[in-house]
Design a protein around this motif. Sequence first.
Motif, short mmCIF file in Angstrom:
data_model
loop_
_atom_site.label_atom_id
_atom_site.label_comp_id
_atom_site.label_asym_id
_atom_site.label_seq_id
_atom_site.Cartn_x
_atom_site.Cartn_y
_atom_site.Cartn_z
N GLY A 5 1.40 -1.18 -0.46
CA GLY A 5 0.12 0.04 0.19
C GLY A 5 1.00 1.31 -0.04
N ASP A 6 0.39 2.16 -0.94
CA ASP A 6 1.40 2.85 -1.22
C ASP A 6 0.76 4.20 -1.93
N ILE A 7 1.26 5.75 -2.49
CA ILE A 7 0.51 6.41 -2.80
C ILE A 7 0.25 5.55 -4.85
N ASP A 48 -8.66 9.43 3.41
CA ASP A 48 -9.56 8.69 3.87
C ASP A 48 -9.78 7.53 5.48
N PHE A 49 -8.70 7.80 6.58
CA PHE A 49 -8.62 7.35 7.47
C PHE A 49 -7.77 8.38 8.14
N GLN A 50 -6.19 9.07 8.15
CA GLN A 50 -5.67 9.53 9.27
C GLN A 50 -6.05 10.14 9.64
N GLY A 52 -5.92 9.43 -0.85
CA GLY A 52 -6.51 9.09 -0.01
C GLY A 52 -5.95 9.38 1.67
N PRO A 88 -4.67 -0.48 4.90
CA PRO A 88 -6.29 0.40 4.08
C PRO A 88 -4.94 1.82 4.76
N TYR A 89 -4.24 2.02 5.25
CA TYR A 89 -3.64 3.74 6.01
C TYR A 89 -3.74 4.41 5.08
N MET A 90 -3.29 4.20 3.89
CA MET A 90 -3.19 5.27 3.39
C MET A 90 -4.40 5.97 2.23
N GLY A 91 -5.68 5.09 2.85
CA GLY A 91 -6.95 5.23 1.49
C GLY A 91 -7.11 4.57 0.19
N SER A 92 -7.67 5.29 -0.26
CA SER A 92 -8.36 4.75 -1.45
C SER A 92 -7.57 4.40 -2.73
N ASP A 93 -6.59 5.93 -3.27
CA ASP A 93 -5.65 5.54 -4.56
C ASP A 93 -4.35 4.93 -3.76
N SER A 94 -4.33 4.42 -2.89
CA SER A 94 -3.42 3.00 -2.45
C SER A 94 -3.79 2.11 -3.13
N TRP A 107 -15.31 1.00 -3.13
CA TRP A 107 -13.89 1.17 -3.91
C TRP A 107 -14.33 -0.42 -4.29
N VAL A 157 -13.34 1.28 8.19
CA VAL A 157 -12.29 0.59 6.82
C VAL A 157 -13.32 0.01 6.01
N THR A 162 -16.21 1.90 4.38
CA THR A 162 -15.17 3.39 3.11
C THR A 162 -14.62 2.29 2.17
#
Lengths: 275, 275
Positions: free
Chosen positions: A95-97, B156-158, B153, A125-131, A178, A171, A174
């Motif tokens: 999981g990253d940008i 989203d959670f952070q 993203g 999931p920490y970095m969210g949707s675009d990850s 996706w 998590v 949300t």
Amino acid sequence: MTHEELFFQITHKKSYLCVGLDTDIRKIPEHLLNEEDPVFAFNKAIIDATSDYCVAYKPNLAFYEAQGVAGWESLRKTLAYIPKTHFTIADAKRGDIGNTSGLYARTFFDPAASGLDFDSVTVAPYMGSDSVLPFLDYSNKWVILLALTSNTGGSDFQRLVVDDKPLYEHVLTTSQQWAGPDRMMYVVGATQADALSHIRTLVPNHFLLVPGVGAQGGSLEEVSRYGMNARCGLLVNSSRGILYAGNGQDFAQKARVEAHAIQQEMEKYLELYLK
Amino acid sequence: MTHEELFFQITHKKSYLCVGLDTDIRKIPEHLLNEEDPVFAFNKAIIDATSDYCVAYKPNLAFYEAQGVAGWESLRKTLAYIPKTHFTIADAKRGDIGNTSGLYARTFFDPAASGLDFDSVTVAPYMGSDSVLPFLDYSNKWVILLALTSNTGGSDFQRLVVDDKPLYEHVLTTSQQWAGPDRMMYVVGATQADALSHIRTLVPNHFLLVPGVGAQGGSLEEVSRYGMNARCGLLVNSSRGILYAGNGQDFAQKARVEAHAIQQEMEKYLELYLK
């Protein structure tokens, strides 16, 4: 592999067992250390011995990366050896940008680039949707998102309360924006059986990948009772309990016995709990 | 490398630049594709051209893994080539249950096992304490924990609010129980400059690894103004802006010019903001 095909394999095998290939070169039987690629030789024997009783294999990337270039090569050979009837999971917790996750997706899903062609990858999931979204650009490939994990540190952040709900519920809700249950699964630790029935109300149709049965102390019966849905919806992982059931010349035979025992238990639960 | 040694390099070089080695084989100059290992040839030239102006290098693992076994080999050679005066970061965003994180730690910190000997690794916090602690078993090695990331993203959670504070603040405060500023750093995206001065009150002495300047739109001036502490406390990363400054025979010279320009700006901010 599609949701449909996976469910077919589960009913055909009467099993929802995933064998975790957490192959530690320091733990495999000594006689294999003379092989050209001891990790692959071990995995090959384990796959031959257990494929009748499981529907999925989950190599844990850390165990291969810790061997550097040689480990990456053992992983490639192992994945190529797994029968196409079995769902494959790269347990990589990536999981990253966006553009970086796009490259992790290539790593696990594009054999022309990396030599690997997994069905799915575990993602944090920490970095969210675009990850997460770049992994979904590959058709018929799956994201398995961490929700509630089985380790003690899992409570440090996953159970923090946001608007009266623990973070892991956010998590779960949300991330449903996706992708649906045909492309996404969730990791829910078996040691969290108390939370499983509630999680089922939030993600009624998704598959859950459940580690933590066996060495980590989770109960297969409870997981099956609280977690099963109409299409089974469970992949229950066992790693050490199967891989290291024996440590001699007959290690694969002992692994087979262990996998068979779990399958037999699962067959019973499928009869009891498949709704 | 210790906190002390890193600060020495920063004052010596008048720079807190980290060059991100996000080397994409699809983007490197065409004339390098004839080399035996084009990715390593590119990195070698970039390192030669920029090492005077930066204090750290950060290979992004995804770019190497996407090339499979060959990429892992390029990574090993690249890391071995980086001068020992430079802090090295495996930008890998790892994190798993304890025994698995232990193997990821071996991957990046134990050259006898994997061939790699990084100073630090980026780690995702979602799985909590026991996913982070195994990396700290290696003396003089660092964990760089994700706190507030630069991608869309990231919210989203952070930024979800737990007890009147965003989740990333809980990550910053809870994780300080695991290690001090001599062993832990935090990732804070440059696009989050509004949050930087507040983050500084929570982690006054820690280094922050700040990606997102350049291609992602963050301002180096703001990051330096709000983020710098008495020992600098910043490693600001630039990847694409330096790596792909040019695309011809002179790509390395162009990268050098770009790195030098950033160093010159940093020299100014060190005079202005080092408290």
